[in-house]
Design an enzyme around this catalytic site. Structure first.
Site, PDB file in Angstrom:
ATOM      1  N   THR A 198       0.872  -1.170   0.000  1.00 52.81           N
ATOM      2  CA  THR A 198       0.000   0.000   0.000  1.00 52.81           C
ATOM      3  C   THR A 198       0.902   1.209   0.000  1.00 52.81           C
ATOM      4  O   THR A 198       2.029   1.129   0.470  1.00 52.81           O
ATOM      5  CB  THR A 198      -0.823  -0.001   1.319  1.00 52.81           C
ATOM      6  OG1 THR A 198      -1.741  -1.071   1.294  1.00 52.81           O
ATOM      7  CG2 THR A 198      -1.578   1.293   1.565  1.00 52.81           C
TER       8      THR A 198
ATOM      9  N   GLY B 268      -4.352  -5.891   6.667  1.00 51.73           N
ATOM     10  CA  GLY B 268      -5.443  -4.972   6.949  1.00 51.73           C
ATOM     11  C   GLY B 268      -6.433  -5.497   7.973  1.00 51.73           C
ATOM     12  O   GLY B 268      -6.996  -4.727   8.759  1.00 51.73           O
TER      13      GLY B 268
ATOM     14  N   GLY C   4       0.167  -3.233   5.627  1.00 48.92           N
ATOM     15  CA  GLY C   4       0.321  -4.593   6.127  1.00 48.92           C
ATOM     16  C   GLY C   4      -1.029  -5.279   6.242  1.00 48.92           C
ATOM     17  O   GLY C   4      -2.000  -4.859   5.590  1.00 48.92           O
TER      18      GLY C   4
HETATM   19  N1  ASP Z   1      -3.315  -2.874   4.310  1.00 52.61           N
HETATM   20  C1  ASP Z   1      -3.605  -3.296   2.974  1.00 52.61           C
HETATM   21  C2  ASP Z   1      -4.786  -4.186   2.974  1.00 52.61           C
HETATM   22  O1  ASP Z   1      -4.928  -4.979   3.895  1.00 52.61           O
HETATM   23  C3  ASP Z   1      -2.488  -4.018   2.333  1.00 52.61           C
HETATM   24  C4  ASP Z   1      -1.104  -3.617   2.752  1.00 52.61           C
HETATM   25  O2  ASP Z   1      -0.869  -2.512   3.138  1.00 52.61           O
HETATM   26  O3  ASP Z   1      -0.193  -4.431   2.721  1.00 52.61           O
HETATM   27  O4  ASP Z   1      -5.551  -4.131   2.031  1.00 52.61           O
END
Ligand code: ASP
Length: 347
Positions: free
Chosen positions: A195, A249, A247
């Site tokens: 993200t 979510g 990370g």
């Molecule tokens: N946080 C995002 C999600 O879970 C993905 C990420 O940031 O790695 O969609």
């Protein structure tokens, strides 16, 4: 009174975005417009597999994007989730904030809104992301969003960390867990959380933030993580500061991560302490065996980013080995994140 100088903190992939955003601010753009301009460079990058054009698709091979913006001075937010066929979802989120009385538009409704505003529609799959999805399908691996019977009954220790989601080849650049076994058993299909998040303070001392993502790769269609959810993937309070998360979510949603970080800063924590507090909170509440590694620690990563109204900045990850971006009077650069758990040595 001193005029505060511009400060930004971002996820590892936000190096160019903060530079472009700072240029925008310097040329007089409003803070959120400058942040959107910066993040569009990430949304346009076909090699960034976790954001915008070229982001990895859902399990049906369709790219679904999520984004949100929050404006400190007015305490208003705009967000979109599950958007197909529109790459600049951060701009779309800003339009939700500016043109509607609402905060979050999803799926078909968000696309209809984008069409009304004349956003171009296109396929967001690239040759690279299509190949990754085809490889993932060909493997028919357990790395999907569906829980097995054993996992549902809590009988599958470590499955999350070892086979299900691990697989980043470059932990500092991904939100996947840098766990033992990653390098010895790399999956052939790229698999990623990831993200872009930006939190910023402008020269007038006002804060705002933005998060944009294609979410978890090969997710179940319709899955939305923390990124477009105000209080989870991002939060700004003009009296205190701003925070965001990348990370897993699901873990961030379940503790209202970004809101918690801002609240901790309001109560006196430094930005880094606030991020670590949220991570400890997540770790303490992660109880399912499938989400834990052999040491009983979360087998996934989350990274928090925090910026205080006085310009102090900090970031922390669940695991050692991740980086974030900062921008201050010394320019934009990557720095290591603080972390809760050391990387296991000698494995
Ligand atoms: N946080 C995002 C999600 O879970 C993905 C990420 O940031 O790695 O969609």
């Amino acid at each position: 009174m001193n005029t505060p100088s511009v400060r930004m903190i971002a996820s590892w992939n936000g190096l160019r975005a903060v530079a472009v955003a700072a240029e925008g601010l310097a040329s007089g753009a409003p803070l959120l417009d400058a942040l959107v301009k910066g993040v569009e460079t990430v949304e346009d990058d076909p090699d960034e597999l976790s954001v915008g054009y070229g982001g990895l698709p859902n399990e049906d091979g369709i790219v679904e994007l999520d984004a949100a913006v929050m404006h400190g001075p007015t305490h208003r937010a705009g967000a979109v989730a599950g958007v197909r066929g529109v790459r600049h979802v951060s701009r779309l989120a800003l339009e939700v904030l500016r043109r509607t009385d609402h905060t979050l538009l999803v799926g078909e409704g968000a696309l209809k809104f984008a069409r009304a505003l004349g956003f171009p529609e296109e396929s967001l799959l690239t040759d690279r992301s299509r190949k990754a999805w085809l490889d993932w399908k060909a493997e028919l691996s357990t790395r999907d969003g569906w829980l097995s019977e054993a996992e549902r009954r809590g009988l599958a220790p470590g499955a999350f960390g070892t086979a299900r989601w691990a697989g980043s080849t470059d932990p500092a650049r991904s939100s996947a867990v840098p766990g033992p076994g990653d390098s010895s058993t790399p999956p052939s299909a790229p698999f990623t959380y990831g993200t872009v998040h930006l939190s910023a303070l402008d020269g007038a001392g006002e804060v705002s933030c933005l998060t944009s993502t294609s979410g978890l790769s090969y997710k179940i269609a319709g899955r939305v993580g923390d990124s477009p959810v105000v209080g989870a993937g991002l939060y700004a309070d003009n009296a205190v500061g701003s925070a965001g998360a990348t990370g897993r979510g699901e873990a961030v949603l379940q503790v209202c991560g970004a809101h918690a970080a801002v609240t901790r800063m309001g109560a006196g924590d430094s930005p880094t302490e606030a991020c670590l507090w949220v991570l400890r909170h997540i770790a303490d509440r992660t109880r399912e065996k499938r989400l834990l590694d052999g040491n009983g620690r979360p087998a996934f990563n989350v990274t928090l980013y925090a910026l205080r109204k006085d310009g102090a900045m900090g970031s922390a990850s669940m695991h050692e080995g991740y980086e974030h971006v900062v921008l201050d009077e010394r320019g934009a650069r990557r720095e290591p994140c603080a972390f809760l758990f050391e990387r296991p040595r000698g494995v």
